[in-house]
Write a protein that holds these residues in place. Sequence first.
Motif, PDB file in Angstrom:
ATOM      1  N   ASP A  76       3.053 -14.513   2.861  1.00 25.58           N
ATOM      2  CA  ASP A  76       2.033 -15.219   2.079  1.00 25.58           C
ATOM      3  C   ASP A  76       0.655 -15.092   2.726  1.00 25.58           C
ATOM      4  N   LEU A  77       0.615 -15.250   4.055  1.00 24.13           N
ATOM      5  CA  LEU A  77      -0.664 -15.155   4.763  1.00 24.13           C
ATOM      6  C   LEU A  77      -1.278 -13.772   4.608  1.00 24.13           C
ATOM      7  N   TRP A  78      -0.487 -12.731   4.879  1.00 23.83           N
ATOM      8  CA  TRP A  78      -1.022 -11.372   4.807  1.00 23.83           C
ATOM      9  C   TRP A  78      -1.362 -10.992   3.374  1.00 23.83           C
ATOM     10  N   GLY A  79      -0.573 -11.491   2.419  1.00 20.83           N
ATOM     11  CA  GLY A  79      -0.877 -11.218   1.023  1.00 20.83           C
ATOM     12  C   GLY A  79      -2.195 -11.836   0.590  1.00 20.83           C
ATOM     13  N   LYS A  80      -2.450 -13.053   1.029  1.00 16.15           N
ATOM     14  CA  LYS A  80      -3.716 -13.720   0.679  1.00 16.15           C
ATOM     15  C   LYS A  80      -4.904 -13.049   1.362  1.00 16.15           C
ATOM     16  N   LEU A  81      -4.731 -12.681   2.631  1.00 12.84           N
ATOM     17  CA  LEU A  81      -5.815 -11.997   3.335  1.00 12.84           C
ATOM     18  C   LEU A  81      -6.143 -10.666   2.659  1.00 12.84           C
ATOM     19  N   GLY A  82      -5.087  -9.928   2.285  1.00 11.99           N
ATOM     20  CA  GLY A  82      -5.310  -8.661   1.595  1.00 11.99           C
ATOM     21  C   GLY A  82      -5.992  -8.849   0.259  1.00 11.99           C
ATOM     22  N   ALA A  83      -5.579  -9.881  -0.472  1.00  7.52           N
ATOM     23  CA  ALA A  83      -6.187 -10.157  -1.779  1.00  7.52           C
ATOM     24  C   ALA A  83      -7.654 -10.548  -1.630  1.00  7.52           C
ATOM     25  N   LEU A  84      -7.965 -11.368  -0.617  1.00  9.40           N
ATOM     26  CA  LEU A  84      -9.358 -11.775  -0.389  1.00  9.40           C
ATOM     27  C   LEU A  84     -10.224 -10.576  -0.009  1.00  9.40           C
ATOM     28  N   ALA A  85      -9.661  -9.688   0.814  1.00  6.05           N
ATOM     29  CA  ALA A  85     -10.398  -8.468   1.164  1.00  6.05           C
ATOM     30  C   ALA A  85     -10.601  -7.603  -0.073  1.00  6.05           C
ATOM     31  N   GLY A  86      -9.578  -7.553  -0.923  1.00  7.29           N
ATOM     32  CA  GLY A  86      -9.701  -6.806  -2.170  1.00  7.29           C
ATOM     33  C   GLY A  86     -10.764  -7.392  -3.087  1.00  7.29           C
ATOM     34  N   TRP A  87     -10.815  -8.730  -3.152  1.00  9.62           N
ATOM     35  CA  TRP A  87     -11.854  -9.388  -3.949  1.00  9.62           C
ATOM     36  C   TRP A  87     -13.240  -9.065  -3.394  1.00  9.62           C
ATOM     37  N   GLY A  88     -13.358  -9.053  -2.068  1.00 13.58           N
ATOM     38  CA  GLY A  88     -14.638  -8.718  -1.459  1.00 13.58           C
ATOM     39  C   GLY A  88     -15.068  -7.298  -1.788  1.00 13.58           C
ATOM     40  N   MET A  89     -14.119  -6.356  -1.717  1.00 12.42           N
ATOM     41  CA  MET A  89     -14.429  -4.964  -2.023  1.00 12.42           C
ATOM     42  C   MET A  89     -14.765  -4.785  -3.501  1.00 12.42           C
ATOM     43  N   SER A  90     -13.956  -5.398  -4.373  1.00 16.03           N
ATOM     44  CA  SER A  90     -14.202  -5.281  -5.811  1.00 16.03           C
ATOM     45  C   SER A  90     -15.509  -5.973  -6.199  1.00 16.03           C
ATOM     46  N   GLY A  91     -15.738  -7.156  -5.619  1.00 15.07           N
ATOM     47  CA  GLY A  91     -16.969  -7.877  -5.923  1.00 15.07           C
ATOM     48  C   GLY A  91     -18.203  -7.101  -5.500  1.00 15.07           C
ATOM     49  N   SER A  92     -18.122  -6.482  -4.320  1.00 16.71           N
ATOM     50  CA  SER A  92     -19.251  -5.691  -3.838  1.00 16.71           C
ATOM     51  C   SER A  92     -19.506  -4.499  -4.752  1.00 16.71           C
ATOM     52  N   ALA A  93     -18.422  -3.831  -5.146  1.00 17.50           N
ATOM     53  CA  ALA A  93     -18.568  -2.669  -6.024  1.00 17.50           C
ATOM     54  C   ALA A  93     -19.101  -3.072  -7.394  1.00 17.50           C
ATOM     55  N   ILE A  94     -18.615  -4.195  -7.918  1.00 22.60           N
ATOM     56  CA  ILE A  94     -19.067  -4.672  -9.230  1.00 22.60           C
ATOM     57  C   ILE A  94     -20.552  -5.044  -9.178  1.00 22.60           C
ATOM     58  N   THR A 251      -9.340  -4.352   4.414  1.00 24.46           N
ATOM     59  CA  THR A 251      -8.280  -4.083   3.438  1.00 24.46           C
ATOM     60  C   THR A 251      -7.204  -3.197   4.034  1.00 24.46           C
ATOM     61  N   GLY A 252      -7.616  -2.133   4.723  1.00 22.43           N
ATOM     62  CA  GLY A 252      -6.649  -1.240   5.347  1.00 22.43           C
ATOM     63  C   GLY A 252      -5.796  -1.947   6.382  1.00 22.43           C
ATOM     64  N   PHE A 253      -6.422  -2.816   7.175  1.00 19.71           N
ATOM     65  CA  PHE A 253      -5.679  -3.533   8.211  1.00 19.71           C
ATOM     66  C   PHE A 253      -4.679  -4.515   7.609  1.00 19.71           C
ATOM     67  N   PHE A 254      -5.140  -5.338   6.681  1.00 17.67           N
ATOM     68  CA  PHE A 254      -4.273  -6.365   6.099  1.00 17.67           C
ATOM     69  C   PHE A 254      -3.110  -5.755   5.312  1.00 17.67           C
ATOM     70  N   PHE A 255      -3.404  -4.726   4.523  1.00 16.71           N
ATOM     71  CA  PHE A 255      -2.357  -4.161   3.670  1.00 16.71           C
ATOM     72  C   PHE A 255      -1.365  -3.303   4.440  1.00 16.71           C
ATOM     73  N   SER A 256      -1.771  -2.737   5.566  1.00 13.91           N
ATOM     74  CA  SER A 256      -0.812  -1.973   6.364  1.00 13.91           C
ATOM     75  C   SER A 256       0.284  -2.878   6.905  1.00 13.91           C
ATOM     76  N   ARG A 257      -0.038  -4.142   7.149  1.00 11.56           N
ATOM     77  CA  ARG A 257       0.976  -5.116   7.583  1.00 11.56           C
ATOM     78  C   ARG A 257       1.703  -5.726   6.384  1.00 11.56           C
ATOM     79  N   TYR A 258       0.948  -6.054   5.363  1.00  6.20           N
ATOM     80  CA  TYR A 258       1.517  -6.686   4.163  1.00  6.20           C
ATOM     81  C   TYR A 258       2.571  -5.803   3.507  1.00  6.20           C
ATOM     82  N   ALA A 259       2.360  -4.486   3.523  1.00  7.21           N
ATOM     83  CA  ALA A 259       3.287  -3.553   2.878  1.00  7.21           C
ATOM     84  C   ALA A 259       4.671  -3.575   3.520  1.00  7.21           C
ATOM     85  N   LEU A 260       4.756  -4.019   4.777  1.00  8.55           N
ATOM     86  CA  LEU A 260       6.049  -4.058   5.482  1.00  8.55           C
ATOM     87  C   LEU A 260       6.753  -5.407   5.346  1.00  8.55           C
ATOM     88  N   LEU A 261       6.120  -6.364   4.676  1.00  6.42           N
ATOM     89  CA  LEU A 261       6.700  -7.698   4.528  1.00  6.42           C
ATOM     90  C   LEU A 261       7.168  -7.984   3.108  1.00  6.42           C
TER      91      LEU A 261
END
Length: 298
Positions: A76-94, A251-261
Amino acid sequence: MFAAHRSIIAKVNPENVALLTSRGSNAFQRTSDKVRVATRRLLSDESKESAKEATKEATKATKKAETESSWWTSVDLWGKLGALAGWGMSGSAIYDASMSGPEIISLKMTSVLIVYSSLFARWAYIVKPQNMLLASCHAANVAAQLNQLRRALEYKIEQGQKEEVETYAYNAAAALGVGVGAVLGAPVVRSKLASANLGMVSSVAAADAGPFTVHFWAPMSKWLISGASFLEFDRPTEKISIAQYTALTATGFFFSRYALLVTPINYNLCSVNIALFGSSAWHLGRKINADYIQGKED
């Protein structure tokens, strides 16, 4: 002869019968007591063994619970961190896209981003445990990219590039048809290959994160998008955005761990995010060095 019978009858008197009966009853009682004692001992031993097994199971469950409560293994922790990083990346791009004119919008990249976020929105929805924060992030990005696509097409029509727009629409329709056909036909092909006893081919086809599932294609779309970043190691630092590459590195850091959980474990997603983390951190380091270290020295 009658005298002999009388002699035998005389010997079998009530007292002798009572004595024999008493002795037999006592022997039976002693045997019964021994059986009860042996049974109690057996049950006691079994109870002890059961208690030991129960204790072992409880200990294992406790250790597992302690492990699962650790931040390093908290999906749950890594999933939320990854999602927040994704929101930051998407928000910046948007934000960047909304502040820029439609003339710089790439139809190809915008189309790829629509497919990419569509796949990841689906992946986040079906992965275990479900990650609705991540799914909403990618759903928002799909909506934003569709708006960008509309702006770009309207701009090209206004500029008299109607033929290019028609060509794009034809290619997009063809690609959409192929995609829909693949989605509808994949379960049938997968089922036939998995049941065909073809060894490794059948095993790969039946895999939970195999090539007939979104668990495979979502990371593959990320490989395609990230390819440019992997190859442009000498990209000019003035074209590197600190905010964007900070989000990409996280995003790369969080999801590399999240993908294994998550379930199923996704090694493809883990590998692409390790690569993304390395390349983004490299560019981020170059940018910081150029702007804040060498820039101060100069």
